[in-house]
Design an enzyme around this catalytic site. Sequence first.
Site, short mmCIF file in Angstrom:
data_model
loop_
_atom_site.label_atom_id
_atom_site.label_comp_id
_atom_site.label_asym_id
_atom_site.label_seq_id
_atom_site.Cartn_x
_atom_site.Cartn_y
_atom_site.Cartn_z
CB SER A 148 -0.68 -0.29 1.05
OG SER A 148 -0.98 1.77 1.05
CE1 TYR A 161 -3.94 -2.16 4.85
CE2 TYR A 161 -3.08 -0.33 5.00
CZ TYR A 161 -3.95 -1.28 4.14
OH TYR A 161 -4.04 -1.52 2.87
#
Length: 248
Positions: A148, A161
Amino acid sequence: VKLKELSKFSVVTGATDGIGKAYAFALAKKGLNILLISRSREKLIAVATEIQNIHRVSTEFVQVDFTIYDNTTYSPIAEKLSSLDIGVLVNNVGMSYSYPEYLHDVPNKEKLFLNIINCNIGSVTQMTQLVIPSMLSKGRGVIINVSSTAALIPSPLLTVYAASKAYTEKFSRDLADEYRHKGLVIQCVSPGYVATKMSKIRRPSLMAPDAKKYVDSALKKVGVTESTTGYFPHSILVGPYSKKPLTF
Ligand SMILES: NC(=O)c1ccc[n+]([C@@H]2O[C@H](COP(=O)([O-])OP(=O)(O)OC[C@H]3O[C@@H](n4cnc5c(N)ncnc54)[C@H](OP(=O)(O)O)[C@@H]3O)[C@@H](O)[C@H]2O)c1
């Protein structure tokens, strides 16, 4: 890389929705049979049937929950993999917070953080080590790890995350060095926002494309670059941070 020539099967984790589903469809469109791995049996059956009907390839599936990091998850996967000729692995499955929050205020944080670590870090590690021996024996194979942009740009309030995705980045870069000369392509793909259930973005836009548009773009980079956002507008997000020198 001519993906179709690598083998008969590709395997996609988190394949029943969003980016993973789009990878599964895109690979099936290229003529590869697909092993889908995800959590919900009904969705696995529905997506497997849809792929077979549209692209006329074979599909198989394994239903597991990647937040559980033990043999109950990885033994059935290993068993299924041993019967298939896998040339492409897409480590896509991932989970995040329900909403951005200070670390100490995240609801159910002990459980959620462990789930994120098992799902985002554990799955990439275990799935990779499971497929590499057979790829090595053939001297070819492609592993796509979905990270990401959160791993590359400041991401306060999503720290666990973002850090889990930084693991994927580092793991992929070093793994690429380890196996490049043995014929394997290891690619890390780091999307910005994509309109999926996880991002909760319903209406696609230039900066948040739908999953199909994103994956069609990202797949063009396989064999071209080992680390990519996969989609040019997302590179604009990362640009200012990409060459930050280390200080001491
Ligand atoms: N969307 C974005 O903006 C964005 C941005 C950057 C990176 N990413 C990364 O891209 C990847 C895919 O994200 P997405 O947005 O496509 O997610 P998504 O739409 O929420 O889809 C997630 C998929 O993973 C499966 N899954 C979730 N938790 C699972 C678990 N514990 N065990 C097994 N399967 C599980 C889901 O199956 P069920 O439907 O059965 O739950 C679904 O098929 C993730 O790694 C994410 O971090 C996404």
